[in-house]
Enzyme design. Structure first.
Site, mmCIF file in Angstrom:
data_model
loop_
_atom_site.group_PDB
_atom_site.id
_atom_site.type_symbol
_atom_site.label_atom_id
_atom_site.label_comp_id
_atom_site.label_asym_id
_atom_site.label_seq_id
_atom_site.Cartn_x
_atom_site.Cartn_y
_atom_site.Cartn_z
ATOM 1 N N GLU A 1 -5.386 -4.896 -5.193
ATOM 2 C CA GLU A 1 -4.759 -5.358 -4.113
ATOM 3 C C GLU A 1 -4.682 -7.636 -3.420
ATOM 4 O OE1 GLU A 1 -8.550 -4.323 -1.990
ATOM 5 O OE2 GLU A 1 -8.070 -2.511 -1.686
ATOM 6 N N SER B 1 0.683 -1.190 0.068
ATOM 7 C CA SER B 1 0.542 -0.086 -0.122
ATOM 8 C C SER B 1 1.096 0.901 -0.121
ATOM 9 C CB SER B 1 -0.993 -0.104 0.773
ATOM 10 O OG SER B 1 -2.272 0.984 0.446
ATOM 11 N N HIS C 1 -4.302 -0.450 -4.597
ATOM 12 C CA HIS C 1 -5.862 -0.507 -4.318
ATOM 13 C C HIS C 1 -5.920 -0.276 -5.630
ATOM 14 C CE1 HIS C 1 -5.225 -1.102 -0.091
ATOM 15 N NE2 HIS C 1 -4.155 -0.246 0.160
#
Lengths: 274, 274
Positions: free
Chosen positions: B199, B130, B172
């Site tokens: 993801e 992330s 993401h």
């Protein structure tokens, strides 16, 4: 990769401006004859029988000569003999949003559906927003996951109204994260051109088979003709698709695209149309 | 378009599996030496001092020899002299998620940041998920609008950790509808390769400058080197970008990409790495 015979299509990505300049709705109104226009708003996509009323008010406010709303809700209604020449005196037909499967499920093969095609072939401007946009093409996206990794089973496709060939249209494109489902559609047959239209954005498709972008957002063109590899046939339903050498064009207001020859037209390019 | 000197990067799109097969975390663990690995989890991206603990437990459960968690929260802490050789005995360093601007704002130019670079250059595996993924590249995306029409001001960029050159990473990716912001980043300088990681998906970047995809989602590569037209310099902040002839590759598990030469590597292609 061409339009069928007929006039002009205005294909709108949904959520078009209805209170300000109304650029897109005004363009449809103008193309349909402006103050001389006789319009029909078809709200078959929506279960709400009043879904067409706001458009009726907007087009009347713009000065249209006549605006009727037709909220046909089932096939029995769509097959009334009175509809045989229903659109013959219309200069423009506008499809509201809702569910594209209602449009094709109710109109497909009906007397009203046949009347629509005849009106289009003889020159009526046909516009559709949101679900009404998706329904325009020969094969349409019925539904699919938003904001999703492209997999072949995240989308469902079905035969659409068939006013535009060789193209799959998606709407609310950036706003709902739909690149994945459009890539999945193109992966199924890279011959198909994917056209993703943002909210408050539209393409005006002309007889020549080219379109121009209007409105505040972007139009994303996914051209798969150079795709060098795809795993669509061998991938499992829960596997991500692989698709290499996809050509993507991001087009803003005044840019155009030639659907048949597949090239971008810069702002200011002379329309090849009448 | 190459990696700087150093070992291997594992760049994760966030929300990686932590309870099942843990494919991605296990790959990092394995690359870092498996049961002989000595790992450091850096949770600087997060304000939660316990953000690293779940990773510590996972890697210990896998059998790592040693797993430390370092939750440095400010520059003063990052500049402690004891950190000068802090990572020297680590075989793997793992950045948690949070805010990438905390990573660079706290570590950039600090003693700890310098120690990280030395560890990387001497062969430690560096992973990030992330925010930790975004921070890897020389220029990083700090933030931007999700599910948005690409406009030049929907994104903010800043200097990243600089472990990977010529690439902007977004994470993401499908799940948050981020193609618009990655296209906007590439529009700013089409030399930059955009890499959007879904993801539970990661790229493993090797010394040679190629990567391989692991995990359950897709990696979207946006290659602007053939871009024929862009309106990025003349468009207003509220105008949609136009960008033509972008090359897009959708890559699934086991597909690879050569960052320097910019070509797709099919599953089963022999790694050029040691």
């Amino acid at each position: 990769m061409t339009k069928k015979d007929g006039g002009t299509l205005v294909i709108i990505g949904g959520a078009e401006d209805k209170t300000g300049e109304c650029e897109i709705l005004r363009e449809f109104f103008s193309l349909a004859g402006g103050r001389k226009s006789r319009l029909n708003v078809l709200s078959t996509a929506s279960e709400d029988p009043e879904a067409g009323d706001q458009y009726r008010r907007i087009f009347l406010d713009m000065g249209a000569e006549e605006v009727r709303v037709l909220a046909v809700q089932n096939r029995k209604e769509a097959n009334q003999a009175q509809f045989f020449r229903f659109f013959d005196d219309n200069s423009g037909i506008f499809f509201t949003g809702g569910d594209q499967l209602r449009i094709t499920g109710i109109l497909g093969g009906s007397i009203l559906g046949t009347a629509l095609h005849r009106a289009y072939v003889t020159g009526a401007i046909v516009a559709g927003t949101s679900a009404g946009a998706s329904a325009m093409s020969e094969t349409m996206l019925v539904g699919g996951l938003d904001d999703a990794t492209p997999k072949k089973e995240i989308i469902r496709m079905a035969p659409g109204l068939g006013l535009l060939n060789g193209v799959v249209v998606d709407q609310h494109f950036a706003q709902r994260g739909r690149i994945g489902r459009l890539l999945a559609a193109v992966a199924h047959n890279p011959y198909i051109l994917g056209v993703g239209i943002d909210e408050d954005t539209a393409i005006v498709v002309r007889e020549s088979g080219s379109f121009k972008v209007i409105g505040s957002g972007a139009v994303t063109v996914i051209d798969g003709k150079q795709v060098s590899h795809s795993n669509v046939s061998e991938s499992d339903s829960d596997q991500s698709l692989a698709l290499t050498d996809v050509c993507l064009h991001l087009l803003a207001r005044d840019y155009g695209f030639h659907l048949k020859e597949r090239y971008v037209m810069m702002p200011g390019t002379k329309e090849e149309n009448k």
